[in-house]
Design an enzyme around this catalytic site. Sequence first.
Site, PDB file in Angstrom:
ATOM      1  CE1 TYR A   1     -12.069  43.253  24.829  1.00 39.50           C
ATOM      2  CE2 TYR A   1     -12.309  45.533  25.823  1.00 39.50           C
ATOM      3  CZ  TYR A   1     -12.868  44.246  25.658  1.00 39.50           C
ATOM      4  OH  TYR A   1     -14.013  44.013  25.799  1.00 39.50           O
ATOM      5  N   GLY A   2      -9.532  48.242  23.064  1.00 34.15           N
ATOM      6  CA  GLY A   2     -10.454  49.514  22.766  1.00 34.15           C
ATOM      7  C   GLY A   2     -10.695  49.772  21.499  1.00 34.15           C
TER       8      GLY A   2
ATOM      9  CG  ASP B   1      -8.728  29.687  16.143  1.00 35.15           C
ATOM     10  OD1 ASP B   1      -9.163  30.640  16.467  1.00 35.15           O
ATOM     11  OD2 ASP B   1      -7.543  29.447  16.000  1.00 35.15           O
TER      12      ASP B   1
ATOM     13  CG  ASN C   1     -20.036  37.099  23.188  1.00 35.72           C
ATOM     14  OD1 ASN C   1     -20.274  37.909  23.733  1.00 35.72           O
ATOM     15  ND2 ASN C   1     -19.287  35.762  23.470  1.00 35.72           N
TER      16      ASN C   1
END
Length: 276
Positions: free
Chosen positions: A161-162, A69, A96
């Site tokens: 997120y951004g 994790d 990623n």
Amino acid sequence: MTAPLAAAEPNRLALVTGACSGIGRALAEGLAARGHPLVLVSERPAALAEAAAAIREAHGVPVQIVALDLARPEAAAELHAAVRELGLEVDILVNNAGFFFFGETVDADPARASAMLQLHVVTPSLLCTHFGRDMRARGRGHILLVASISAWRDFPGINYYGSSKKYLRGFARALRCELGVHGVNVTCLAPGATATALYSGTSVPVERARRLGVMMDAEVVAEAGLTAMFARRAEHIPGRLTRAMTLAAVLTPQWVIDLLRRHGPWLPRRVDPPRS
């Protein structure tokens, strides 16, 4: 007959995080097709084993798996130690792993927001520290950081997120400057909307967007990213439409975004308190 894909450094070991599905799986497939042995990392052991078996059978390269994790403070150090215990040297690091949620910042589940920041910001940064130090000592290597076109413009509803992807873009640029003199390349891949499980649990119509060309296939995004990395490019936005959308977002005045926020249906609108 189609010519085989060329690798910049054949048989160099690549480590890919978030490798079970989506862009991560496609990146792993693309690296294996170029002849690179792999270490695949994810928190989903069963899906990880399935991906590894499929890639071994399709491409005939050695594939190791590490079930971990990555949204934990100790994850980067644990992963680096696990790879060293396997007796492996990573020459291609692909950061990623990630996930997505939509909504106002003040409505976010703190635990989920913390996991996103750990997964998008802390762990990839520390993986670059651990594995980048090894690459610097050897005088070679590639690091690919997967950001997003959301790094180019701030939008309501995707603040966590951004902002995390904006951090990754800036981090990649500075790291590239630092490591470039030591022979290590750093590339930032910034996809737009991609048809993956990232949008599971949201109202985004993935298949419809893919058919309309608004979303790209993960395989196309991954191939563009690997091509850019092996060409030692600083950053790459795959797809002409995505690049055009990014430019449009950058040029859009803030008042337009504010207007969309006030009148759009995607986020809650202000409810005036009842009059006494």
